[in-house]
Write a protein that holds these residues in place. Structure first.
Motif, PDB file in Angstrom:
ATOM      1  N   ARG A 187       0.821  -1.212   0.000  1.00  0.00           N
ATOM      2  CA  ARG A 187       0.000   0.000   0.000  1.00  0.00           C
ATOM      3  C   ARG A 187       0.858   1.265   0.000  1.00  0.00           C
ATOM      4  NH1 ARG A 187      -5.336  -0.697   1.085  1.00  0.00           N
ATOM      5  NH2 ARG A 187      -5.995  -2.775   1.748  1.00  0.00           N
ATOM      6  N   GLY A 188       0.247   2.375  -0.440  1.00  0.00           N
ATOM      7  CA  GLY A 188       0.884   3.680  -0.358  1.00  0.00           C
ATOM      8  C   GLY A 188       2.022   3.914  -1.326  1.00  0.00           C
ATOM      9  N   GLN A 189       2.007   3.239  -2.451  1.00  0.00           N
ATOM     10  CA  GLN A 189       3.105   3.385  -3.410  1.00  0.00           C
ATOM     11  C   GLN A 189       2.898   4.488  -4.425  1.00  0.00           C
ATOM     12  OE1 GLN A 189       4.793  -0.568  -4.888  1.00  0.00           O
ATOM     13  NE2 GLN A 189       2.723  -1.154  -4.343  1.00  0.00           N
ATOM     14  N   GLN A 190       1.655   4.916  -4.604  1.00  0.00           N
ATOM     15  CA  GLN A 190       1.339   5.810  -5.716  1.00  0.00           C
ATOM     16  C   GLN A 190       2.118   7.119  -5.657  1.00  0.00           C
ATOM     17  OE1 GLN A 190      -2.810   6.217  -6.716  1.00  0.00           O
ATOM     18  NE2 GLN A 190      -3.264   4.117  -6.133  1.00  0.00           N
ATOM     19  N   LYS A 191       2.263   7.675  -4.466  1.00  0.00           N
ATOM     20  CA  LYS A 191       2.988   8.941  -4.332  1.00  0.00           C
ATOM     21  C   LYS A 191       4.447   8.768  -4.722  1.00  0.00           C
ATOM     22  CE  LYS A 191       3.850  12.726  -1.093  1.00  0.00           C
ATOM     23  NZ  LYS A 191       3.622  13.237   0.285  1.00  0.00           N
ATOM     24  N   ALA A 192       5.070   7.678  -4.262  1.00  0.00           N
ATOM     25  CA  ALA A 192       6.478   7.432  -4.578  1.00  0.00           C
ATOM     26  C   ALA A 192       6.677   7.219  -6.079  1.00  0.00           C
ATOM     27  CB  ALA A 192       6.981   6.224  -3.800  1.00  0.00           C
ATOM     28  N   VAL A 193       5.751   6.483  -6.706  1.00  0.00           N
ATOM     29  CA  VAL A 193       5.828   6.250  -8.155  1.00  0.00           C
ATOM     30  C   VAL A 193       5.670   7.566  -8.906  1.00  0.00           C
ATOM     31  CG1 VAL A 193       4.666   5.177 -10.122  1.00  0.00           C
ATOM     32  CG2 VAL A 193       5.057   3.857  -8.029  1.00  0.00           C
ATOM     33  N   ALA A 194       4.732   8.386  -8.462  1.00  0.00           N
ATOM     34  CA  ALA A 194       4.507   9.689  -9.099  1.00  0.00           C
ATOM     35  C   ALA A 194       5.756  10.558  -9.029  1.00  0.00           C
ATOM     36  CB  ALA A 194       3.326  10.387  -8.429  1.00  0.00           C
ATOM     37  N   GLN A 195       6.408  10.562  -7.869  1.00  0.00           N
ATOM     38  CA  GLN A 195       7.628  11.358  -7.711  1.00  0.00           C
ATOM     39  C   GLN A 195       8.751  10.831  -8.602  1.00  0.00           C
ATOM     40  OE1 GLN A 195       8.248  11.099  -3.467  1.00  0.00           O
ATOM     41  NE2 GLN A 195       7.049  12.951  -3.038  1.00  0.00           N
ATOM     42  N   ALA A 196       8.854   9.512  -8.679  1.00  0.00           N
ATOM     43  CA  ALA A 196       9.916   8.907  -9.495  1.00  0.00           C
ATOM     44  C   ALA A 196       9.758   9.241 -10.974  1.00  0.00           C
ATOM     45  CB  ALA A 196       9.926   7.398  -9.297  1.00  0.00           C
ATOM     46  N   LEU A 197       8.515   9.351 -11.422  1.00  0.00           N
ATOM     47  CA  LEU A 197       8.241   9.603 -12.842  1.00  0.00           C
ATOM     48  C   LEU A 197       7.985  11.074 -13.154  1.00  0.00           C
ATOM     49  CD1 LEU A 197       5.927   6.535 -13.606  1.00  0.00           C
ATOM     50  CD2 LEU A 197       8.335   6.820 -14.213  1.00  0.00           C
ATOM     51  N   GLY A 198       7.902  11.894 -12.109  1.00  0.00           N
ATOM     52  CA  GLY A 198       7.657  13.317 -12.328  1.00  0.00           C
ATOM     53  C   GLY A 198       6.243  13.613 -12.788  1.00  0.00           C
ATOM     54  N   ILE A 199       5.281  12.826 -12.298  1.00  0.00           N
ATOM     55  CA  ILE A 199       3.873  13.029 -12.635  1.00  0.00           C
ATOM     56  C   ILE A 199       3.078  13.147 -11.333  1.00  0.00           C
ATOM     57  CG2 ILE A 199       4.027  11.830 -14.850  1.00  0.00           C
ATOM     58  CD1 ILE A 199       2.891   9.355 -13.533  1.00  0.00           C
ATOM     59  N   THR A 200       1.789  13.412 -11.454  1.00  0.00           N
ATOM     60  CA  THR A 200       0.965  13.564 -10.261  1.00  0.00           C
ATOM     61  C   THR A 200       0.461  12.210  -9.767  1.00  0.00           C
ATOM     62  OG1 THR A 200      -1.102  13.793 -11.496  1.00  0.00           O
ATOM     63  CG2 THR A 200       0.177  15.816 -11.099  1.00  0.00           C
ATOM     64  N   SER A 201       0.094  12.174  -8.488  1.00  0.00           N
ATOM     65  CA  SER A 201      -0.498  10.953  -7.927  1.00  0.00           C
ATOM     66  C   SER A 201      -1.804  10.619  -8.625  1.00  0.00           C
ATOM     67  CB  SER A 201      -0.734  11.135  -6.426  1.00  0.00           C
ATOM     68  OG  SER A 201       0.486  11.278  -5.738  1.00  0.00           O
ATOM     69  N   GLN A 202      -2.533  11.666  -9.050  1.00  0.00           N
ATOM     70  CA  GLN A 202      -3.795  11.445  -9.769  1.00  0.00           C
ATOM     71  C   GLN A 202      -3.544  10.755 -11.105  1.00  0.00           C
ATOM     72  OE1 GLN A 202      -2.857  14.228  -8.307  1.00  0.00           O
ATOM     73  NE2 GLN A 202      -4.489  14.944  -6.924  1.00  0.00           N
ATOM     74  N   ALA A 203      -2.443  11.126 -11.762  1.00  0.00           N
ATOM     75  CA  ALA A 203      -2.104  10.486 -13.040  1.00  0.00           C
ATOM     76  C   ALA A 203      -1.785   9.014 -12.832  1.00  0.00           C
ATOM     77  CB  ALA A 203      -0.931  11.204 -13.691  1.00  0.00           C
ATOM     78  N   VAL A 204      -1.095   8.709 -11.742  1.00  0.00           N
ATOM     79  CA  VAL A 204      -0.792   7.313 -11.420  1.00  0.00           C
ATOM     80  C   VAL A 204      -2.086   6.553 -11.166  1.00  0.00           C
ATOM     81  CG1 VAL A 204       0.270   5.757  -9.732  1.00  0.00           C
ATOM     82  CG2 VAL A 204       1.501   7.795 -10.501  1.00  0.00           C
ATOM     83  N   SER A 205      -2.982   7.145 -10.376  1.00  0.00           N
ATOM     84  CA  SER A 205      -4.257   6.504 -10.055  1.00  0.00           C
ATOM     85  C   SER A 205      -5.075   6.223 -11.315  1.00  0.00           C
ATOM     86  CB  SER A 205      -5.055   7.400  -9.105  1.00  0.00           C
ATOM     87  OG  SER A 205      -6.289   6.791  -8.772  1.00  0.00           O
TER      88      SER A 205
END
Length: 201
Positions: A155-173
């Motif tokens: 759980r809780g990976q979306q923010k870290a993935v977003a930061q790694a890719l330079g995109i928003t958490s909403q885009a990851v979701s």
């Protein structure tokens, strides 16, 4: 045992890249190129076998055959860690070969097929595998850039993935929803259970 056979569907299919990804799953029998367009290896568990099969389904680049059954490994080669499926014997080998041939049939072609002694149950499991194959094959490179950074069940990976890719958490979701990632994760345990039942039988 689960013997997997991959056959390239496209001239551009990257055999070496697939082989590297498969080896990261630590197969029981390492994957080797048995023909110019074919890789074959084996796993002890359904979980690893399914994960490997879906690697071959990525972008629909490979036909995937899963053979479930007995597999006898040569003792000396196994002890040295140099065993390949060409050194082995057993029903799982023949089942895998038949499975990958069946994967190429149908309209549209199945893409993936599981084969074992119980043909009726094998067909049922193949139906579920085909759904996941099509989901996996339809994903874009942009979606894979997100999914490759995720660890299933954490759980809780979306923010870290977003930061790694330079995109928003909403885009990851949105990517996870569009790629049917959650549906895949919900389906995998059932498939693994059914595959393990076939192996036990």
């Amino acid at each position: 045992m689960f013997v997997l056979t991959f056959i390239a569907r496209l001239a551009s299919s990257d055999m070496s890249a697939l082989a590297q990804r498969l080896e990261q799953l630590e197969p029981t029998v390492g994957f080797a190129q048995t023909y110019h367009d074919e890789l074959q290896g084996a796993f002890d568990t359904a979980q690893d076998a399914l994960a490997a099969a879906l690697l071959g389904a990525r972008h629909g680049e490979f036909w995937v055959g899963i053979g479930v059954g007995s597999l006898t490994l040569p003792r000396f080669a196994t002890a040295l860690g140099v065993v390949a499926t060409t050194d082995c014997e057993g029903a799982a080998l023949n089942a895998s070969r038949a499975a990958v041939e069946l994967a190429q049939t149908g309209a549209p072609p199945r893409g993936i097929c599981l084969n074992t002694r119980d043909r009726e149950k094998a067909e049922q499991v193949t139906g579920l595998l085909r759904l996941l194959y099509r989901v996996t094959a339809a994903r874009t490179e942009a979606e894979w850039r997100v999914l490759d950074l995720l660890i299933p069940g954490v759980r809780g990976q979306q923010k870290a993935v977003a930061q790694a890719l330079g995109i928003t958490s909403q885009a990851v979701s949105k990517t996870l929803v569009r790629s049917l990632w959650h549906e895949e994760l919900a389906t995998r345990p059932l498939l693994e259970h059914l595959m393990e039942q076939l192996n036990a039988a």
